[in-house]
Design an enzyme around this catalytic site. Structure first.
Site, mmCIF file in Angstrom:
data_model
loop_
_atom_site.group_PDB
_atom_site.id
_atom_site.type_symbol
_atom_site.label_atom_id
_atom_site.label_comp_id
_atom_site.label_asym_id
_atom_site.label_seq_id
_atom_site.Cartn_x
_atom_site.Cartn_y
_atom_site.Cartn_z
ATOM 1 N N ASP A 196 -35.531 -5.761 -12.441
ATOM 2 C CA ASP A 196 -35.182 -6.243 -13.785
ATOM 3 C C ASP A 196 -34.276 -5.233 -14.477
ATOM 4 O O ASP A 196 -34.446 -4.937 -15.658
ATOM 5 C CB ASP A 196 -36.450 -6.493 -14.608
ATOM 6 C CG ASP A 196 -36.160 -7.316 -15.861
ATOM 7 O OD1 ASP A 196 -35.121 -7.994 -15.892
ATOM 8 O OD2 ASP A 196 -36.967 -7.273 -16.799
ATOM 9 N N SER A 232 -40.937 -10.914 -21.451
ATOM 10 C CA SER A 232 -41.606 -11.899 -20.600
ATOM 11 C C SER A 232 -42.772 -11.294 -19.841
ATOM 12 O O SER A 232 -43.672 -12.018 -19.416
ATOM 13 C CB SER A 232 -40.608 -12.491 -19.602
ATOM 14 O OG SER A 232 -39.627 -13.224 -20.283
ATOM 15 N N CYS A 272 -10.601 2.307 11.292
ATOM 16 C CA CYS A 272 -10.866 1.147 10.433
ATOM 17 C C CYS A 272 -9.590 0.592 9.808
ATOM 18 O O CYS A 272 -9.668 -0.291 8.949
ATOM 19 C CB CYS A 272 -11.850 1.523 9.320
ATOM 20 S SG CYS A 272 -13.496 2.002 9.891
ATOM 21 N N LYS A 327 -47.145 -0.275 -22.812
ATOM 22 C CA LYS A 327 -46.743 -1.643 -22.514
ATOM 23 C C LYS A 327 -47.965 -2.405 -22.022
ATOM 24 O O LYS A 327 -48.476 -2.160 -20.924
ATOM 25 C CB LYS A 327 -45.636 -1.678 -21.465
ATOM 26 C CG LYS A 327 -45.141 -3.090 -21.192
ATOM 27 C CD LYS A 327 -43.807 -3.110 -20.479
ATOM 28 C CE LYS A 327 -43.265 -4.521 -20.408
ATOM 29 N NZ LYS A 327 -41.937 -4.592 -19.787
ATOM 30 N N ILE A 355 -43.439 -2.814 -31.057
ATOM 31 C CA ILE A 355 -41.997 -2.597 -30.976
ATOM 32 C C ILE A 355 -41.262 -3.858 -30.548
ATOM 33 O O ILE A 355 -40.257 -4.243 -31.135
ATOM 34 C CB ILE A 355 -41.677 -1.440 -30.013
ATOM 35 C CG1 ILE A 355 -42.404 -0.172 -30.472
ATOM 36 C CG2 ILE A 355 -40.184 -1.197 -29.936
ATOM 37 C CD1 ILE A 355 -42.026 0.285 -31.861
ATOM 38 N N HIS A 373 -11.385 5.206 7.555
ATOM 39 C CA HIS A 373 -11.114 5.982 8.757
ATOM 40 C C HIS A 373 -9.873 5.439 9.459
ATOM 41 O O HIS A 373 -9.420 4.318 9.188
ATOM 42 C CB HIS A 373 -12.305 5.910 9.721
ATOM 43 C CG HIS A 373 -13.581 6.450 9.155
ATOM 44 N ND1 HIS A 373 -14.553 5.638 8.610
ATOM 45 C CD2 HIS A 373 -14.052 7.718 9.039
ATOM 46 C CE1 HIS A 373 -15.571 6.379 8.193
ATOM 47 N NE2 HIS A 373 -15.296 7.636 8.436
ATOM 48 N N HIS A 381 0.833 -1.199 0.000
ATOM 49 C CA HIS A 381 0.000 0.000 0.000
ATOM 50 C C HIS A 381 0.870 1.252 0.000
ATOM 51 O O HIS A 381 2.025 1.238 0.440
ATOM 52 C CB HIS A 381 -0.895 0.021 1.240
ATOM 53 C CG HIS A 381 -2.032 -0.960 1.174
ATOM 54 N ND1 HIS A 381 -3.098 -0.816 0.314
ATOM 55 C CD2 HIS A 381 -2.259 -2.100 1.876
ATOM 56 C CE1 HIS A 381 -3.935 -1.820 0.478
ATOM 57 N NE2 HIS A 381 -3.450 -2.622 1.414
ATOM 58 N N CYS A 441 -1.952 -4.731 -1.451
ATOM 59 C CA CYS A 441 -2.894 -4.355 -2.496
ATOM 60 C C CYS A 441 -3.185 -5.573 -3.358
ATOM 61 O O CYS A 441 -2.314 -6.407 -3.582
ATOM 62 C CB CYS A 441 -2.318 -3.243 -3.366
ATOM 63 S SG CYS A 441 -2.090 -1.680 -2.501
#
Length: 606
Positions: free
Chosen positions: A429, A320, A136, A336, A316, A133, A99, A144
């Site tokens: 979807d 499904s 952390c 639709k 068009i 932080h 790092h 890496c």
């Protein structure tokens, strides 16, 4: 015999220092080690490597002799190398590097990569881009990791499995919804027995790619999924409760009361009213009731469009969940017509409740909802988008976009999804077929929500089956173990596949021709998109964001506020060529700079 690698035994004399050796380490670091009798190169460099997060297994050592590198074994004695120079390098097939942390103040919106909370003062790795932080820091990996190189070896093993698994039996006796645990590539290569890793038999026909400019057919037939419409129902119930209170009149009459007059007549008033005053009060109450009922119809009733007002012009595409037509209703619209045969009363009410939520969506990156129809069947009316879908641009027309344009499409898509999630609407979807490029590069997301239509019903009860397209489905949606596997994170996974399409120009799993095999391997965690195919000019931050969105565990995926902040920060960091404010046109000739009067005077001179 291997030389000793530990400290000398008790009572033994310590080795005597006889000189030094200069060592060049990875990441442009260097050190000087002391040469001692009886020690090897392995022992002498052990401490220098460990403090830098390295070990001898992932490195190779060279002797620098007259400017040339010569490979040296780790068990070579260090004493004869007194005064020489050594070079330690990381093996090419080991994607590890150190790092490069710097302290940073994030003036733009940023989030910690580990606790996912807001980040202002923290640290950032200049190599891999980790942001975190100070508290952390213990969660940061010691090295890496280049995900594109790290997964390359895994995909070779997956391709070997997919190529050599055609003789195995189908897992018909093994249900897909049994407890699944992701296995590493080593377990995949070890268990070739059909009882441990049964592949489905591949279909004769490969995966079909629907080449429609509108919402095309998805890759699963009759696989509509249940949807927990709790959020929609809560909104609708609160709306109906308010409306019922309005219909009851201003005196708080319950819903089942005959009229406000009957309730008011049951009260004991301190002053007696004349018949004319009572008739006046009754007429006022009736007028208020009519006004409030009309107000309720204005908010929802007039969003339902009579079928006689809509003209269908051209078909068009078919998917499904329905068929898309180009139509006319106060201008060009997209209609639709949904595939709901003989809807029940529960389905009709759930559909209307969901329309009450969708009608409130207004965003530049969302297709505008204009109305709906319930007769003769369910239909939704949205704005007409002149542009083609992102799927058509990438996989049919092979439109070439530069990296800046691709990142902007990704940003607009994340912006639209962030708006939908803020409205508690899960797309369910999301895919490149449902993302349209309108008037240039303006992104419009369509076919969102529609939980009622994307759920298979058995009478009044929804059936638990997945909906959507296979390539964009998260593992938890394929398994369907949870009562409601659809979440914000499942949309994030589908967005990650869209990012993969943008950064590679191809669909994932193109080397596998069986849909059942893809479902089986993705659901178990054996298969994920190959990140080694990402374009070489893709920014490192975008590559890492793509990897995070495709995590197997949905809790590890970021949410769209964090995704949008990351892409916006990346956009601002990209180099831009801006036109000079003092020179608006670079192609202006010298004659254009002269006044017109001087030009006319010059023509008069003989």
């Amino acid at each position: 015999m291997e030389p000793p690698r530990g400290p000398p035994a008790n009572g033994a004399e310590p080795s005597r220092a006889v000189g030094t050796v200069k060592v060049y380490l990875p990441n442009k670091q260097r050190t000087v080690v002391t040469v001692r009798d009886g020690m090897s190169v392995y022992d002498s460099l052990d401490k220098a490597l460990k403090v830098r997060g390295l070990n001898q297994d992932c490195c190779v050592v060279y002797r620098l002799i007259k400017g040339r590198k010569t490979v040296t074994a780790w068990d070579t004695a260090i004493a004869p190398l007194d005064g020489e120079e050594l070079i330690v390098e990381v093996l090419e097939d080991v994607p590890l590097t150190m790092h490069n942390f710097v302290r940073k103040t994030f003036f733009s919106l940023a989030f910690c990569d580990f606790c996912l909370k807001f980040l202002f003062h923290g640290f950032r790795c200049q190599t891999c881009g980790y942001k975190f932080h100070q508290h952390c820091s213990s969660k940061v990996p010691t090295v890496c990791v280049d995900m594109s190189t790290n997964r390359r070896q895994f995909y070779h093993s997956v391709q070997d499995l997919s190529g050599g698994s055609r003789q195995h039996e189908t897992p018909s006796n093994r249900p897909l919804n049994e407890p699944l645990t992701p296995q590493g590539p080593s377990s995949c290569t070890q268990h070739r027995d059909p009882e441990h890793f049964p592949f489905p038999a591949p279909a004769n026909a490969p995966l079909q790619r629907i080449r429609s400019t509108s919402t095309p057919n998805v890759h699963m037939v009759s696989t509509t999924a249940p949807m927990d419409s709790g959020l929609v129902q809560l909104t609708a119930q609160s709306f109906n409760t308010d409306a019922a209170g309005n219909r009851g009149g201003g005196d708080g009459a319950p819903r089942g009361s005959p009229s406000p007059a009957s309730v008011s007549s049951g009260r004991k008033s301190p002053h007696s009213k004349s018949p004319s005053e009572q008739r006046e009060r009754k007429s006022l109450a009736d007028d208020k009731k009519k006004v409030k009922n009309l107000g309720y119809r204005d908010s929802g009733y007039y969003w339902e469009v009579p079928p006689s007002e809509v003209q269908l012009l051209k078909r068009i595409g078919t998917g499904s969940f329905g068929t898309v037509f180009r139509g006319r209703w106060h201008g060009d619209v997209a209609v639709k017509v949904l595939k709901v045969a003989q809807p029940t009363a529960e389905q009709a009410q759930a559909f209307k409740n969901e329309m009450q939520v969708l009608r409130k969506t207004r965003h530049v990156n969302i297709l505008l909802f204009m109305g709906f129809m319930t007769r003769p069947g369910f239909a939704i009316i949205t704005q007409w988008c002149e542009g083609s879908s992102l799927y058509h641009h990438l996989h049919v027309a092979d439109t070439r976009f530069d990296m800046v344009q691709l990142i902007d499409v990704a940003r607009q898509t994340a912006q639209g999804m962030d708006y939908l999630h803020a409205k508690n609407i899960i797309h369910r979807d999301l895919k490149s077929n449902n993302i349209f490029l309108h008037e240039g590069l303006t992104v419009k997301i369509g076919d969102f929500g529609l939980a009622t239509v994307k759920t298979r019903w058995s009478g009044a009860q929804p059936l638990e089956q997945p909906s959507g397209s296979v390539l964009w489905m998260a593992a938890e949606v394929i398994r369907m173990q949870d009562p409601n596997p659809y979440s914000f994170q499942s949309d994030v996974y589908a967005y990650g596949v869209v990012l993969y399409e943008l950064m590679t120009g191809s669909l994932p799993y193109s080397h596998i021709g069986s849909r059942d095999q893809i479902i089986f391997m993705v659901g178990r965690g054996y298969l994920s998109p190959d990140l080694s195919k990402i374009s070489s000019n893709c920014p490192k931050a975008m590559r890492r964001l793509l990897s995070d969105c495709l995590k197997f565990q949905r809790e590890e995926r970021p949410l769209f506020p964090q995704i949008l902040a990351t892409i916006e920060l990346l956009q601002r960091s990209l180099p831009k060529i801006e036109r000079s404010a003092s020179e608006p046109s670079l192609h202006r000739t010298q004659a254009d700079e002269l006044p017109a009067c001087l030009l006319s005077a010059a023509r008069l001179v003989p």
